[in-house]
Design a protein around this motif. Structure first.
Motif, PDB file in Angstrom:
ATOM      1  N   CYS A  39       0.860  -1.170   0.000  1.00 30.41           N
ATOM      2  CA  CYS A  39       0.000   0.000   0.000  1.00 30.41           C
ATOM      3  C   CYS A  39       0.902   1.228   0.000  1.00 30.41           C
ATOM      4  O   CYS A  39       1.854   1.313   0.766  1.00 30.41           O
ATOM      5  CB  CYS A  39      -0.886   0.007   1.244  1.00 30.41           C
ATOM      6  SG  CYS A  39      -1.812   1.542   1.393  1.00 30.41           S
ATOM      7  N   CYS A  62      -0.684   3.562   5.729  1.00 25.36           N
ATOM      8  CA  CYS A  62      -0.589   2.374   6.585  1.00 25.36           C
ATOM      9  C   CYS A  62       0.693   1.601   6.339  1.00 25.36           C
ATOM     10  O   CYS A  62       1.178   0.894   7.213  1.00 25.36           O
ATOM     11  CB  CYS A  62      -1.794   1.456   6.388  1.00 25.36           C
ATOM     12  SG  CYS A  62      -1.739   0.487   4.876  1.00 25.36           S
ATOM     13  N   CYS A  79      -6.148  -1.892  -0.295  1.00 26.98           N
ATOM     14  CA  CYS A  79      -5.869  -1.658   1.114  1.00 26.98           C
ATOM     15  C   CYS A  79      -7.205  -1.525   1.848  1.00 26.98           C
ATOM     16  O   CYS A  79      -8.093  -0.813   1.410  1.00 26.98           O
ATOM     17  CB  CYS A  79      -5.051  -0.385   1.295  1.00 26.98           C
ATOM     18  SG  CYS A  79      -4.784   0.005   3.038  1.00 26.98           S
ATOM     19  N   THR A 118      -7.232  -0.954   5.244  1.00 23.95           N
ATOM     20  CA  THR A 118      -6.930  -0.394   6.558  1.00 23.95           C
ATOM     21  C   THR A 118      -7.704   0.901   6.790  1.00 23.95           C
ATOM     22  O   THR A 118      -7.593   1.835   5.997  1.00 23.95           O
ATOM     23  CB  THR A 118      -5.422  -0.111   6.664  1.00 23.95           C
ATOM     24  OG1 THR A 118      -4.723  -1.298   6.332  1.00 23.95           O
ATOM     25  CG2 THR A 118      -5.053   0.337   8.077  1.00 23.95           C
ATOM     26  N   CYS A 128      -6.309   4.688   6.473  1.00 25.77           N
ATOM     27  CA  CYS A 128      -5.159   4.765   5.575  1.00 25.77           C
ATOM     28  C   CYS A 128      -5.495   5.759   4.469  1.00 25.77           C
ATOM     29  O   CYS A 128      -6.625   5.803   3.989  1.00 25.77           O
ATOM     30  CB  CYS A 128      -4.853   3.403   4.964  1.00 25.77           C
ATOM     31  SG  CYS A 128      -3.525   3.480   3.753  1.00 25.77           S
TER      32      CYS A 128
HETATM   33 ZN   LIG Z   1      -3.102   1.387   3.276  1.00 31.40          ZN
END
Ligand SMILES: [Zn+2]
Ligand SMILES: [Zn+2]
Length: 119
Positions: free
Chosen positions: A6, A10, A20, A22, A25
């Motif tokens: 990524c 993150c 990604c 997260t 992020c």
């Molecule tokens: Zn990320």
């Protein structure tokens, strides 16, 4: 081995291509990018960001190295003179490529790299 990373905040990585997931992020839900690094750094250390710190001989220095003074140095703001040949172990690089942090006799000091050489 290729893997996917990524590019967002993150800094995550995955062995398989994907997005990604997260939370928070900066690149959440964006595709991860293919990466071929073998050092696990994912190329985060961009060539231009690497500060190469070199001693008086042009030898590159890194954290934990031991250096020796190549001339007498008077400590700023004191009458202490660091003698040529004084060893400073476990140096730390700073954001300034011309200076290193180290400890001499328990005192933290900053040395200019032009006055030291790596042991
Ligand atoms: Zn990320
Ligand atoms: Zn990588």
């Amino acid at each position: 081995m290729e893997h996917y990373i990524c590019k967002g905040s993150c800094g995550g990585s995955s062995p398989e291509i994907g997005i990604c997931e997260t939370n928070e992020c900066t690149s959440q839900w964006e595709m991860m990018e293919e990466c071929h690094c073998s050092d696990g750094q994912h190329g985060k250390v961009d060539a231009e960001d690497v500060v190469v710190v070199k001693d008086s001989n042009g030898t590159s220095l890194s954290d934990g190295d031991t250096v020796v003074l190549i001339k007498d140095l008077k400590l700023k703001g004191s009458s202490t003179v660091l003698k040529v040949g004084t060893k400073a172990s476990n140096i730390r690089l700073t954001s300034n490529p011309e200076e290193i942090d180290c400890k001499l006799g328990g005192t933290a000091i900053v040395l200019r790299v032009e006055f030291v050489k790596k042991l």
